[in-house]
Design a protein around this motif. Structure first.
Motif, PDB file in Angstrom:
ATOM      1  N   VAL A  64      19.369 -20.344  -1.741  1.00 60.89           N
ATOM      2  CA  VAL A  64      18.713 -20.693  -0.449  1.00 60.89           C
ATOM      3  C   VAL A  64      19.286 -19.798   0.719  1.00 60.89           C
ATOM      4  O   VAL A  64      20.288 -19.600   1.037  1.00 60.89           O
ATOM      5  N   VAL A  65      18.297 -19.251   1.477  1.00 61.96           N
ATOM      6  CA  VAL A  65      18.874 -18.320   2.406  1.00 61.96           C
ATOM      7  C   VAL A  65      17.974 -18.333   3.652  1.00 61.96           C
ATOM      8  O   VAL A  65      16.788 -19.131   3.625  1.00 61.96           O
ATOM      9  N   GLU A  66      18.244 -17.763   4.752  1.00 57.57           N
ATOM     10  CA  GLU A  66      17.206 -17.965   6.096  1.00 57.57           C
ATOM     11  C   GLU A  66      16.242 -17.112   5.930  1.00 57.57           C
ATOM     12  O   GLU A  66      15.197 -17.473   6.417  1.00 57.57           O
ATOM     13  N   GLU A  67      16.535 -15.913   5.471  1.00 56.07           N
ATOM     14  CA  GLU A  67      15.382 -14.925   5.533  1.00 56.07           C
ATOM     15  C   GLU A  67      15.397 -14.197   3.875  1.00 56.07           C
ATOM     16  O   GLU A  67      16.110 -13.903   3.644  1.00 56.07           O
ATOM     17  N   VAL A  68      14.016 -14.264   3.252  1.00 52.13           N
ATOM     18  CA  VAL A  68      14.059 -14.060   2.067  1.00 52.13           C
ATOM     19  C   VAL A  68      13.519 -12.467   1.836  1.00 52.13           C
ATOM     20  O   VAL A  68      12.735 -12.122   2.640  1.00 52.13           O
ATOM     21  N   GLU A  74      15.573 -15.597  -4.338  1.00 53.59           N
ATOM     22  CA  GLU A  74      15.908 -16.191  -3.113  1.00 53.59           C
ATOM     23  C   GLU A  74      14.849 -17.009  -2.577  1.00 53.59           C
ATOM     24  O   GLU A  74      13.597 -16.947  -3.040  1.00 53.59           O
ATOM     25  N   ILE A  75      14.967 -18.074  -1.943  1.00 50.32           N
ATOM     26  CA  ILE A  75      14.158 -19.063  -1.400  1.00 50.32           C
ATOM     27  C   ILE A  75      14.563 -19.345   0.059  1.00 50.32           C
ATOM     28  O   ILE A  75      15.767 -19.571   0.119  1.00 50.32           O
ATOM     29  N   SER A  76      13.564 -19.621   0.952  1.00 50.51           N
ATOM     30  CA  SER A  76      13.939 -20.103   2.352  1.00 50.51           C
ATOM     31  C   SER A  76      14.475 -21.202   2.200  1.00 50.51           C
ATOM     32  O   SER A  76      13.952 -22.507   1.376  1.00 50.51           O
ATOM     33  N   LEU A  77      15.027 -21.749   3.334  1.00 52.54           N
ATOM     34  CA  LEU A  77      15.719 -22.950   3.413  1.00 52.54           C
ATOM     35  C   LEU A  77      14.575 -24.016   3.630  1.00 52.54           C
ATOM     36  O   LEU A  77      14.568 -25.011   2.987  1.00 52.54           O
ATOM     37  N   PRO A  78      13.313 -23.863   4.414  1.00 52.21           N
ATOM     38  CA  PRO A  78      12.384 -24.927   4.681  1.00 52.21           C
ATOM     39  C   PRO A  78      11.783 -24.958   3.247  1.00 52.21           C
ATOM     40  O   PRO A  78      11.293 -26.114   2.886  1.00 52.21           O
ATOM     41  N   ALA A  80      12.814 -24.736   0.307  1.00 54.70           N
ATOM     42  CA  ALA A  80      13.983 -25.387  -0.541  1.00 54.70           C
ATOM     43  C   ALA A  80      13.937 -26.821  -0.294  1.00 54.70           C
ATOM     44  O   ALA A  80      13.939 -27.934  -1.009  1.00 54.70           O
ATOM     45  N   ARG A  81      13.754 -27.287   1.164  1.00 51.09           N
ATOM     46  CA  ARG A  81      13.986 -28.544   1.523  1.00 51.09           C
ATOM     47  C   ARG A  81      12.562 -29.406   1.045  1.00 51.09           C
ATOM     48  O   ARG A  81      12.730 -30.616   0.959  1.00 51.09           O
ATOM     49  N   GLU A  82      11.646 -28.801   0.919  1.00 49.90           N
ATOM     50  CA  GLU A  82      10.292 -29.385   0.428  1.00 49.90           C
ATOM     51  C   GLU A  82      10.546 -29.873  -0.950  1.00 49.90           C
ATOM     52  O   GLU A  82       9.793 -30.782  -1.560  1.00 49.90           O
ATOM     53  N   ILE A  83      11.384 -29.056  -1.828  1.00 47.51           N
ATOM     54  CA  ILE A  83      11.828 -29.595  -3.309  1.00 47.51           C
ATOM     55  C   ILE A  83      12.736 -30.747  -3.162  1.00 47.51           C
ATOM     56  O   ILE A  83      12.662 -31.590  -3.683  1.00 47.51           O
ATOM     57  N   ASN A  84      13.842 -30.437  -2.225  1.00 45.69           N
ATOM     58  CA  ASN A  84      14.781 -31.343  -2.150  1.00 45.69           C
ATOM     59  C   ASN A  84      15.374 -31.403  -0.657  1.00 45.69           C
ATOM     60  O   ASN A  84      15.915 -30.278  -0.360  1.00 45.69           O
ATOM     61  N   PRO A  85      15.347 -32.500   0.140  1.00 50.89           N
ATOM     62  CA  PRO A  85      15.715 -32.329   1.401  1.00 50.89           C
ATOM     63  C   PRO A  85      17.019 -32.099   1.661  1.00 50.89           C
ATOM     64  O   PRO A  85      17.599 -31.850   2.726  1.00 50.89           O
ATOM     65  N   ASP A  90      22.934 -21.224   0.945  1.00 50.04           N
ATOM     66  CA  ASP A  90      23.798 -20.923  -0.119  1.00 50.04           C
ATOM     67  C   ASP A  90      23.760 -21.539  -1.102  1.00 50.04           C
ATOM     68  O   ASP A  90      24.589 -21.545  -2.277  1.00 50.04           O
ATOM     69  N   ASP A  91      23.027 -22.984  -1.283  1.00 49.28           N
ATOM     70  CA  ASP A  91      22.726 -23.687  -2.475  1.00 49.28           C
ATOM     71  C   ASP A  91      21.993 -22.945  -3.432  1.00 49.28           C
ATOM     72  O   ASP A  91      21.364 -21.933  -2.991  1.00 49.28           O
ATOM     73  N   ILE A  92      22.064 -23.369  -4.575  1.00 49.79           N
ATOM     74  CA  ILE A  92      21.070 -22.894  -5.611  1.00 49.79           C
ATOM     75  C   ILE A  92      19.959 -23.965  -6.035  1.00 49.79           C
ATOM     76  O   ILE A  92      20.038 -24.864  -6.206  1.00 49.79           O
ATOM     77  N   SER A  93      18.782 -23.443  -5.716  1.00 47.63           N
ATOM     78  CA  SER A  93      17.606 -24.249  -5.936  1.00 47.63           C
ATOM     79  C   SER A  93      16.844 -23.861  -7.368  1.00 47.63           C
ATOM     80  O   SER A  93      16.976 -22.685  -7.722  1.00 47.63           O
ATOM     81  N   GLU A  94      16.504 -25.047  -8.169  1.00 46.74           N
ATOM     82  CA  GLU A  94      16.071 -24.536  -9.392  1.00 46.74           C
ATOM     83  C   GLU A  94      14.680 -25.041  -9.379  1.00 46.74           C
ATOM     84  O   GLU A  94      14.345 -26.129  -9.050  1.00 46.74           O
TER      85      GLU A  94
END
Length: 365
Positions: A64-68, A74-78, A80-85, A90-94
């Motif tokens: 999870v990053v600010e700019e992909v 990499e995935i943007s923070l917004p 990633a939060r669509e998957i899990n708020p 710096d978290d890892i999204s799966e």
């Protein structure tokens, strides 16, 4: 994967002793490589295989990053939060990316992994079984021969008996049953490799341990062995019980025990001598079957000068020095043999009528 596959893994764990968890981990690691290879992707992925149902899922792991900069990793923070708020930077999204036809690839990969692990486990069991038999005797059946080795079937594995480890003029044919000494057990990339010998002194020692109950029980002890395979050997024995004759025990009733060993070694001559803490007595015994008049010990040089009757000189030395050479190997002492006449001429030793030194040994042809 099906429940049948899971049950097969359970069966392997019970029969082969291969941990099911280790198999699952190996399959998952192999599936990651298969996924990347078959779907031409550099994604960081994780494969999860359900331990109960066998269901397989592939997850793309993205930081999870600010700019992909690299959408594969990499995935943007917004997003990633669509998957899990709850995601933070710096978290890892799966994200599940299991291909539709991944089951077929998974089945092939799993089969390869399981087969390889079974092979490795069986090799490990064979290695462990034979490494404990290193420096021991085994019995096998000759299978074939090439320019370097005789190949001997030991049941679960085929061992190598190098031609230079055969006794002179010794030949075997397919189906011959032979005894051999394991000199080395190696765990190679191709599996365990077992090297045998028919010339090693240890073979003679083990044969006596098999044939003589007193040695097996520890009453009689083999102190030293010297061998020129196919020709002549000397073995020094000692009894822990003063009432047990070590030489007689090895010879056996009417020579049956030692003759069995002579037969196994294709007629190799064997001298059985009594070990003694007295160097003079031990050296005299070791020169069997020759008779000895006197032994002079020189501790500093660890050398013994042996004087024998004139008519015994050639016997003491042996053909091409064989008897003297084996006696030296057996005792660990340098041995200089002189006839009585030579000793008188070189050292001024006077001939005596004291007779020969008593010896305790036997020679078997």
């Amino acid at each position: 994967m099906s429940m049948d596959f899971i049950e097969a893994l359970n069966e392997l764990e019970r029969e082969k002793g291969i941990s099911k968890d280790i198999l699952f981990e190996a399959i998952e690691a192999a599936l990651i490589s298969s996924y990347k290879r078959n779907f031409n992707t550099a994604q960081n992925v994780r494969v999860d295989m359900n331990r109960h149902t066998g269901a397989i899922k592939v997850y793309a792991r993205k930081l999870v990053v600010e700019e992909v900069l690299d959408p594969r990793t990499e995935i943007s923070l917004p997003a990633a939060r669509e998957i899990n708020p709850n995601f933070q930077l710096d978290d890892i999204s799966e994200i599940e990316v299991t291909p539709r036809d991944f089951g077929r690839i998974a089945a092939q990969t799993a089969k390869q992994v399981v087969t390889q692990r079974i092979r490795e486990a069986e090799r490990g069991l064979i290695y462990n079984a034979f490494v404990e038999k290193e420096e021991d005797i085994v019995t096998g059946i000759v299978q074939r021969q090439d320019q370097r080795n005789v190949y001997v079937d030991l049941g679960k594995i085929e061992a190598h008996l190098p031609l230079n480890e055969l006794m002179p003029n010794e030949k075997f044919k397919h189906g011959d049953r032979i005894k051999a000494y394991i000199t080395k057990v190696e765990n190679t990339t191709k599996g365990p490799q077992i090297l045998l010998s028919r010339t090693h002194p240890g073979l003679l020692k083990r044969l006596f341990e098999l044939e003589v109950p007193e040695i097996f029980d520890g009453v009689v002890e083999i102190r030293s062995v010297a061998r020129e395979a196919g020709f002549r050997s000397k073995i020094a024995v000692y009894s822990r019980n003063s009432e047990v004759d070590p030489v007689g025990s090895c010879v056996g009733p009417k020579g049956t025990r030692v003759q069995t060993i002579v037969g196994e070694l294709r007629g190799e001559k064997i001298d059985i001598v009594r070990y003694s803490e007295s160097v003079e007595e031990y050296v005299a015994n070791a020169l069997s079957p020759s008779k000895v008049l006197e032994v002079q010990v020189f501790e500093a040089e660890k050398m013994a000068r042996v004087i024998v009757p004139d008519y015994q000189l050639s016997l003491a030395i042996g053909i091409k020095g064989q008897n003297a050479r084996l006696a030296a190997k057996l005792t660990g002492w340098k041995i200089d043999i002189k006839s009585e006449s030579q000793a008188e001429e070189e050292f001024g030793r006077e001939k005596t009528d004291s007779g020969e030194l008593p010896q305790d040994s036997v020679s078997v042809d």
